[in-house]
Design an enzyme around this catalytic site. Sequence first.
Site, PDB file in Angstrom:
ATOM      1  N   ASP A  80       0.943  -1.227   0.185  1.00 30.24           N
ATOM      2  CA  ASP A  80      -0.044   0.125  -0.393  1.00 30.24           C
ATOM      3  C   ASP A  80       0.917   1.324   0.292  1.00 30.24           C
ATOM      4  O   ASP A  80       2.373   1.222   0.628  1.00 30.24           O
ATOM      5  CB  ASP A  80      -1.188  -0.198   1.212  1.00 30.24           C
ATOM      6  N   HIS A  81       0.530   2.562  -1.184  1.00 34.08           N
ATOM      7  CA  HIS A  81       1.048   3.481  -1.107  1.00 34.08           C
ATOM      8  C   HIS A  81       2.522   3.876  -0.862  1.00 34.08           C
ATOM      9  O   HIS A  81       3.539   3.736  -0.100  1.00 34.08           O
ATOM     10  CB  HIS A  81       1.383   4.399   0.595  1.00 34.08           C
ATOM     11  N   HIS A 174      -7.163   9.999   4.922  1.00 35.94           N
ATOM     12  CA  HIS A 174      -6.980   9.188   5.985  1.00 35.94           C
ATOM     13  C   HIS A 174      -7.166   9.717   7.393  1.00 35.94           C
ATOM     14  O   HIS A 174      -6.438  10.556   7.755  1.00 35.94           O
ATOM     15  CB  HIS A 174      -5.192   9.407   5.721  1.00 35.94           C
ATOM     16  N   HIS A 202     -10.450   4.873  -0.022  1.00 38.51           N
ATOM     17  CA  HIS A 202      -9.258   5.673   1.091  1.00 38.51           C
ATOM     18  C   HIS A 202      -9.458   6.305   1.685  1.00 38.51           C
ATOM     19  O   HIS A 202     -10.316   7.082   1.579  1.00 38.51           O
ATOM     20  CB  HIS A 202      -7.531   5.898   0.473  1.00 38.51           C
ATOM     21  N   GLY A 203      -8.544   6.046   2.715  1.00 31.47           N
ATOM     22  CA  GLY A 203      -9.851   7.172   4.574  1.00 31.47           C
ATOM     23  C   GLY A 203     -10.773   6.796   5.006  1.00 31.47           C
ATOM     24  O   GLY A 203     -11.530   7.031   5.230  1.00 31.47           O
ATOM     25  N   SER A 205     -12.036   5.037   6.835  1.00 29.52           N
ATOM     26  CA  SER A 205     -11.839   5.058   8.634  1.00 29.52           C
ATOM     27  C   SER A 205     -12.933   5.877   8.988  1.00 29.52           C
ATOM     28  O   SER A 205     -13.316   6.165   9.931  1.00 29.52           O
ATOM     29  CB  SER A 205     -10.348   4.922   9.267  1.00 29.52           C
ATOM     30  N   ASN A 224     -10.657   0.834   1.331  1.00 28.73           N
ATOM     31  CA  ASN A 224      -9.101   1.146   2.697  1.00 28.73           C
ATOM     32  C   ASN A 224      -9.606   0.726   3.376  1.00 28.73           C
ATOM     33  O   ASN A 224     -10.205   2.633   3.949  1.00 28.73           O
ATOM     34  CB  ASN A 224      -8.062   1.463   1.806  1.00 28.73           C
ATOM     35  N   THR A 227      -7.419   2.914  10.334  1.00 30.04           N
ATOM     36  CA  THR A 227      -7.136   4.068  10.699  1.00 30.04           C
ATOM     37  C   THR A 227      -8.339   2.817  12.238  1.00 30.04           C
ATOM     38  O   THR A 227      -8.209   3.147  13.633  1.00 30.04           O
ATOM     39  CB  THR A 227      -7.146   5.539  11.028  1.00 30.04           C
TER      40      THR A 227
HETATM   41 ZN    ZN Z   1      -4.182   5.519   1.068  1.00 22.66          ZN
END
Ligand code: ZN
Length: 284
Positions: A80-81, A174, A202-203, A205, A224, A227
């Site tokens: 990832d990333h 994120h 993404h992010g 959470s 994804n 957190t």
């Molecule tokens: Zn990400």
Amino acid sequence: MDPRPSIQAARDAKHGVGAFNLTMIEHAEAFVAAAERANAPLILQISENCVRYHGSLEPVGLAALEIAGQASVPVAVHLDHAEDVTLIHRAVELGFTSVMYDGSKLTDDDNRATTREVVEFCHRHGVAVEAELGEIGGKDGAHAPGIRTDPQEAKKFVEDTGVDSLAVAVGSSHAMSSRDAMLDLDLVSRLAEVVAAPLVLHGSSGVSDETLSAIVQTGVSKVNIATYLNGVFTGAVRAYLAGDPSALDTRKYIRCGRDAMADETYRLLGVLGAHGAALTGVHA
Ligand SMILES: [Zn+2]
């Protein structure tokens, strides 16, 4: 295993494949236990930050690959990333079946050129590539609050680079600790209409259950989460230690974190509509 069939099936059926970040093997064990209980496909993610934390890719990467290989449902291991192309090469050598190249800090031209090189390399090895558009403001690249992916730019980026999936900016950011991000569902449906590759959020959470299930039905196919599940793990460990301040055996409290994380992952897979979604016959 290759995550592309599961992601494509999710796109067709309008649900999401859960992609969860691990920093230690108990996380991977929790995610796989949840996916097996749910009969759902799964993506185990290891970020470049996690590699830095452990000092090298091999110990954590090989453990994740082994845990994935023993699962009774399709489990992909994804880098990832990654900003470091050498790390991508190493992950592919080890047997990762998916990588995200993050060129968002580069200029748009450099991001496109390097993403294309990563795609060529990975596709030669049968490995899937996720990427994102170049930085368009904020230090968090395309996921910064307020940043939005333009559908025509996204369409062209996918055509120019040949990526298998695209991380889009639709309102999440994120490492949010509250789940109140407002996502632009209208933008998601416009992106899903014109972009040939499946979309990745993404992010996630910071996104409520209700919005997560709306967004997978609108056109995001990989979700994804890091957190939020780390918070569940840590909360359970904290509660255990508060109740037993003399605890010494690490297994006692780490197990609590692992169990809580597995239960919440199972529930989230349901929110994503992924219960029962494991494809048969694709497990390598
Ligand atoms: Zn990400």
